[in-house]
Design an enzyme around this catalytic site. Structure first.
Site, PDB file in Angstrom:
ATOM      1  N   ILE A 124      -7.945  -0.552  -9.460  1.00 47.36           N
ATOM      2  CA  ILE A 124      -8.016  -1.936  -8.975  1.00 47.36           C
ATOM      3  C   ILE A 124      -7.893  -1.948  -7.453  1.00 47.36           C
ATOM      4  O   ILE A 124      -7.034  -1.266  -6.893  1.00 47.36           O
ATOM      5  CB  ILE A 124      -6.955  -2.842  -9.657  1.00 47.36           C
ATOM      6  CG1 ILE A 124      -7.092  -4.282  -9.154  1.00 47.36           C
ATOM      7  CG2 ILE A 124      -5.541  -2.335  -9.474  1.00 47.36           C
ATOM      8  CD1 ILE A 124      -6.468  -5.320 -10.071  1.00 47.36           C
ATOM      9  N   GLY A 130      -7.404  -4.324   6.792  1.00 48.98           N
ATOM     10  CA  GLY A 130      -6.811  -5.385   7.630  1.00 48.98           C
ATOM     11  C   GLY A 130      -5.800  -6.248   6.917  1.00 48.98           C
ATOM     12  O   GLY A 130      -5.140  -7.077   7.550  1.00 48.98           O
ATOM     13  N   GLU A 248       2.899  -5.290 -13.090  1.00 46.26           N
ATOM     14  CA  GLU A 248       2.792  -4.181 -12.131  1.00 46.26           C
ATOM     15  C   GLU A 248       4.162  -3.933 -11.480  1.00 46.26           C
ATOM     16  O   GLU A 248       4.600  -2.789 -11.334  1.00 46.26           O
ATOM     17  CB  GLU A 248       1.765  -4.520 -11.041  1.00 46.26           C
ATOM     18  CG  GLU A 248       1.746  -3.468  -9.937  1.00 46.26           C
ATOM     19  CD  GLU A 248       0.701  -3.714  -8.850  1.00 46.26           C
ATOM     20  OE1 GLU A 248      -0.035  -4.704  -8.929  1.00 46.26           O
ATOM     21  OE2 GLU A 248       0.642  -2.894  -7.918  1.00 46.26           O
ATOM     22  N   LEU A 343      23.196  16.619  -2.273  1.00 42.73           N
ATOM     23  CA  LEU A 343      24.011  17.563  -3.049  1.00 42.73           C
ATOM     24  C   LEU A 343      23.300  18.904  -3.265  1.00 42.73           C
ATOM     25  O   LEU A 343      23.931  19.882  -3.660  1.00 42.73           O
ATOM     26  CB  LEU A 343      24.393  16.957  -4.408  1.00 42.73           C
ATOM     27  CG  LEU A 343      25.339  15.753  -4.338  1.00 42.73           C
ATOM     28  CD1 LEU A 343      25.511  15.125  -5.715  1.00 42.73           C
ATOM     29  CD2 LEU A 343      26.703  16.151  -3.764  1.00 42.73           C
ATOM     30  N   THR A 371       5.419  -5.430  -0.935  1.00 45.60           N
ATOM     31  CA  THR A 371       6.593  -4.785  -0.319  1.00 45.60           C
ATOM     32  C   THR A 371       7.881  -5.477  -0.782  1.00 45.60           C
ATOM     33  O   THR A 371       7.847  -6.603  -1.291  1.00 45.60           O
ATOM     34  CB  THR A 371       6.528  -4.858   1.226  1.00 45.60           C
ATOM     35  OG1 THR A 371       6.601  -6.240   1.609  1.00 45.60           O
ATOM     36  CG2 THR A 371       5.252  -4.233   1.767  1.00 45.60           C
ATOM     37  N   ASN A 372       8.998  -4.806  -0.567  1.00 45.54           N
ATOM     38  CA  ASN A 372      10.263  -5.419  -0.984  1.00 45.54           C
ATOM     39  C   ASN A 372      10.589  -6.667  -0.167  1.00 45.54           C
ATOM     40  O   ASN A 372      11.304  -7.546  -0.647  1.00 45.54           O
ATOM     41  CB  ASN A 372      11.396  -4.389  -0.936  1.00 45.54           C
ATOM     42  CG  ASN A 372      11.375  -3.509  -2.182  1.00 45.54           C
ATOM     43  OD1 ASN A 372      10.412  -3.547  -2.954  1.00 45.54           O
ATOM     44  ND2 ASN A 372      12.419  -2.727  -2.388  1.00 45.54           N
TER      45      ASN A 372
HETATM   46  C1  LIG Z   1       0.357   5.222  -2.329  1.00 48.61           C
HETATM   47  C2  LIG Z   1      -0.173   3.830  -2.341  1.00 48.61           C
HETATM   48  C3  LIG Z   1      -0.923   3.379  -3.418  1.00 48.61           C
HETATM   49  C4  LIG Z   1      -1.462   2.098  -3.417  1.00 48.61           C
HETATM   50  N1  LIG Z   1      -2.256   1.698  -4.470  1.00 48.61           N
HETATM   51  C5  LIG Z   1      -2.936   0.522  -4.382  1.00 48.61           C
HETATM   52  C6  LIG Z   1      -3.926   0.163  -5.349  1.00 48.61           C
HETATM   53  O1  LIG Z   1      -4.176   0.891  -6.316  1.00 48.61           O
HETATM   54  N2  LIG Z   1      -4.615  -0.997  -5.172  1.00 48.61           N
HETATM   55  C7  LIG Z   1      -4.380  -1.842  -4.124  1.00 48.61           C
HETATM   56  O2  LIG Z   1      -5.033  -2.862  -4.021  1.00 48.61           O
HETATM   57  N3  LIG Z   1      -3.422  -1.534  -3.194  1.00 48.61           N
HETATM   58  C8  LIG Z   1      -2.717  -0.384  -3.291  1.00 48.61           C
HETATM   59  N4  LIG Z   1      -1.777  -0.048  -2.336  1.00 48.61           N
HETATM   60  C9  LIG Z   1      -1.546  -0.973  -1.232  1.00 48.61           C
HETATM   61  C10 LIG Z   1      -0.174  -1.624  -1.220  1.00 48.61           C
HETATM   62  O3  LIG Z   1      -0.047  -2.561  -2.254  1.00 48.61           O
HETATM   63  C11 LIG Z   1       0.006  -2.227   0.187  1.00 48.61           C
HETATM   64  O4  LIG Z   1       0.194  -1.132   1.072  1.00 48.61           O
HETATM   65  C12 LIG Z   1       1.190  -3.169   0.248  1.00 48.61           C
HETATM   66  O5  LIG Z   1       0.937  -4.347  -0.468  1.00 48.61           O
HETATM   67  C13 LIG Z   1       1.523  -3.555   1.712  1.00 48.61           C
HETATM   68  O6  LIG Z   1       0.403  -3.968   2.413  1.00 48.61           O
HETATM   69  P1  LIG Z   1       0.078  -3.334   3.861  1.00 48.61           P
HETATM   70  O7  LIG Z   1       0.105  -1.859   3.698  1.00 48.61           O
HETATM   71  O8  LIG Z   1      -1.157  -3.937   4.372  1.00 48.61           O
HETATM   72  O9  LIG Z   1       1.321  -3.735   4.740  1.00 48.61           O
HETATM   73  P2  LIG Z   1       1.442  -5.043   5.646  1.00 48.61           P
HETATM   74  O10 LIG Z   1       1.099  -6.243   4.834  1.00 48.61           O
HETATM   75  O11 LIG Z   1       0.694  -4.822   6.914  1.00 48.61           O
HETATM   76  O12 LIG Z   1       3.010  -5.054   5.950  1.00 48.61           O
HETATM   77  C14 LIG Z   1       3.629  -4.416   7.082  1.00 48.61           C
HETATM   78  C15 LIG Z   1       5.097  -4.830   7.114  1.00 48.61           C
HETATM   79  O13 LIG Z   1       5.187  -6.240   7.317  1.00 48.61           O
HETATM   80  C16 LIG Z   1       6.041  -6.806   6.342  1.00 48.61           C
HETATM   81  N5  LIG Z   1       5.637  -8.183   6.038  1.00 48.61           N
HETATM   82  C17 LIG Z   1       4.417  -8.631   5.636  1.00 48.61           C
HETATM   83  N6  LIG Z   1       4.439  -9.954   5.469  1.00 48.61           N
HETATM   84  C18 LIG Z   1       5.685 -10.377   5.772  1.00 48.61           C
HETATM   85  C19 LIG Z   1       6.331 -11.646   5.810  1.00 48.61           C
HETATM   86  N7  LIG Z   1       5.677 -12.771   5.488  1.00 48.61           N
HETATM   87  N8  LIG Z   1       7.650 -11.699   6.178  1.00 48.61           N
HETATM   88  C20 LIG Z   1       8.308 -10.580   6.504  1.00 48.61           C
HETATM   89  N9  LIG Z   1       7.750  -9.330   6.503  1.00 48.61           N
HETATM   90  C21 LIG Z   1       6.461  -9.246   6.137  1.00 48.61           C
HETATM   91  C22 LIG Z   1       5.882  -5.905   5.127  1.00 48.61           C
HETATM   92  O14 LIG Z   1       6.975  -6.061   4.231  1.00 48.61           O
HETATM   93  C23 LIG Z   1       5.851  -4.553   5.810  1.00 48.61           C
HETATM   94  O15 LIG Z   1       7.157  -4.109   6.061  1.00 48.61           O
HETATM   95  C24 LIG Z   1      -1.198   1.214  -2.331  1.00 48.61           C
HETATM   96  C25 LIG Z   1      -0.419   1.663  -1.255  1.00 48.61           C
HETATM   97  C26 LIG Z   1       0.073   2.950  -1.231  1.00 48.61           C
HETATM   98  C27 LIG Z   1       0.852   3.396  -0.029  1.00 48.61           C
END
Ligand SMILES: Cc1cc2nc3c(=O)[nH]c(=O)nc-3n(C[C@H](O)[C@H](O)[C@H](O)COP(=O)(O)OP(=O)(O)OC[C@H]3O[C@@H](n4cnc5c(N)ncnc54)[C@H](O)[C@@H]3O)c2cc1C
Length: 385
Positions: A124, A130, A248, A343, A371-372
């Site tokens: 998916i 971006g 998920e 450990l 993200t968390n």
């Molecule tokens: C190993 C791996 C597997 C993955 N698999 C999939 C997959 O199968 N399909 C898919 O579609 N995606 C996948 N992802 C993508 C993943 O879901 C995204 O990386 C994630 O949702 C975060 O998006 P971003 O990387 O663009 O971070 P960003 O959105 O750019 O976030 C950067 C930072 O900003 C913080 N942030 C963002 N918005 C806010 C807010 N409003 N307030 C405060 N803080 C905020 C975030 O918490 C983070 O700390 C995968 C990622 C990884 C690393």
């Protein structure tokens, strides 16, 4: 404490998976780890074992079981052995609910038998270079052709788990511009055949952890997607994502709990056999206290996961419940795995030891699936804040 949500059927399944992992995966796992991918043929073995078909309705070649607990057992057993099945967790854990809920009868007949047989592997694609957290900002477009027979897909996705091995990808794309009062409007889900002209797999990304999972970039240049491959209704994709993300997130919580539980086992075994100053490391009070504290955290995470699994099976797991489970279990796992690695001393830093791989694998649990920080936003909103 006894886990009340699991039956004799679950226990039998656990035994089968444990044996399968020991004989079919552990002996070859280092090769997969080095290659950075699970071989495609392995998925036929998983299919033969019935793993992909558990929740597929019987009329399409599955076992028709309406429970996510079997998938949770898979996660527990792979973590226990310090291995992973790579991108196939997305095939079952993420993609199947979309197909079951949204596919038409004709689409189910086309896709589900192959899904269960491991012949059609799904992934998916939501995230783009971006935009990740802010999915409404996605820029991949799918324009309906003038004769209305197909969409023309253009754009790029990144971080797509299973992106190399996938045969079909559920791609989220804009079929209409956002509305002024609703920026989530206009996103649709298309099931894209990865052999279509104009569809290319970019780099397989070199990751800190989850090294056997094929995480890739995808590019679409004028890819023709027949209208028959639209999943659900046009422009309603965002609400479909909202409905499926709780499962998920629970699966990430369950995986994190399983990794934390495995870490405690690894650390207990290691400290009992490692002698320092003429005594096993496990005999030091600090080791006992650390392991006891970790065990208590793992028990709490187990209770959260088990309750959430019951709620999911009952159709009652809310978005906020799932966010809360993911937040809690992934934070517990981060703490526990770090303490268990400590450990191990220097050996904890060496990839030959499963604790080192767990440490790296676990890090992404706080990032993907939302993200968390996003989990906290969901929980806070539910609290009326
Ligand atoms: C190993 C791996 C597997 C993955 N698999 C999939 C997959 O199968 N399909 C898919 O579609 N995606 C996948 N992802 C993508 C993943 O879901 C995204 O990386 C994630 O949702 C975060 O998006 P971003 O990387 O663009 O971070 P960003 O959105 O750019 O976030 C950067 C930072 O900003 C913080 N942030 C963002 N918005 C806010 C807010 N409003 N307030 C405060 N803080 C905020 C975030 O918490 C983070 O700390 C995968 C990622 C990884 C690393």
């Amino acid at each position: 404490m006894r886990r009340t949500g699991f039956t004799a059927d679950h226990d039998a399944f656990r035994g089968t998976i444990r044996k399968f992992v020991e004989t079919e995966v552990v002996p070859v796992y280092d090769t997969w780890y080095e290659a950075g991918i699970v071989p495609r043929e392995f998925y036929y073995k998983l299919a033969e074992l019935g793993v992909f078909g558990i929740e597929v309705p019987e009329e399409y070649g599955g076992a028709g079981i309406e429970s996510f607990k079997f998938q949770a057992i898979l996660m527990e057993e792979t973590a226990r052995a310090g291995v992973s099945f790579g991108g196939s967790s997305v095939h079952v854990g993420l993609c199947l609910p979309y197909l079951k809920k949204l596919a038409t009868e004709e689409q189910k007949q086309r896709w589900l038998p192959g899904f269960a047989a491991g012949e059609i592997m799904f992934a998916i694609a939501m995230t783009e270079p971006g935009t990740g957290s802010d999915l409404a900002g996605m820029r991949t477009t799918a324009k309906l052709s003038e004769d209305g027979t197909h969409y023309v897909l253009n754009g790029a996705k990144t971080f797509i788990t299973g992106g190399v091995n996938a045969d079909r990808v559920i791609v989220c794309a804009r079929t209409a511009p956002p509305r002024e009062d609703d920026r989530r409007f206009g996103i649709s889900l298309l099931v894209v055949d990865t052999t279509s002209p104009g569809y290319t797999v970019g780099r397989k990304l070199d990751k800190l952890g989850l090294r056997t999972s094929d995480t890739a970039e995808l590019n679409f240049t004028d890819v023709r997607v027949p209208v028959e491959d639209l999943l659900g209704e046009e422009n309603k994709g965002f609400s479909y994502l909202g409905q499926n993300l709780p499962q998920e997130r629970l699966s990430i919580a369950a995986g994190a709990y399983a990794q934390a539980a495995a870490a405690v086992r690894f650390a207990q075994e290691y400290t009992q056999q490692r002698n320092v100053f003429g005594k096993p490391v496990a005999s030091f009070q600090n080791t006992k206290f650390e392991l006891a504290a970790c065990k208590a955290e793992v028990d709490a995470a187990e209770a959260v996961v088990d309750r959430a699994l019951d709620a999911l099976d009952a159709g009652e797991l809310s978005a906020a419940d799932a966010a809360s489970a993911k937040l809690f279990c992934t934070e517990v796992a981060a703490r526990v795995i770090d303490r268990c690695l400590q450990l191990h001393g220097g050996y904890g830093f060496i990839n030959e030891y499963p604790i080192a791989r767990l440490y790296a694998d676990n890090r992404v649990n706080r990032i993907y699936g939302g993200t968390n920080e996003v989990m906290k936003m969901i929980i806070a909103k539910d609290m009326g804040l």
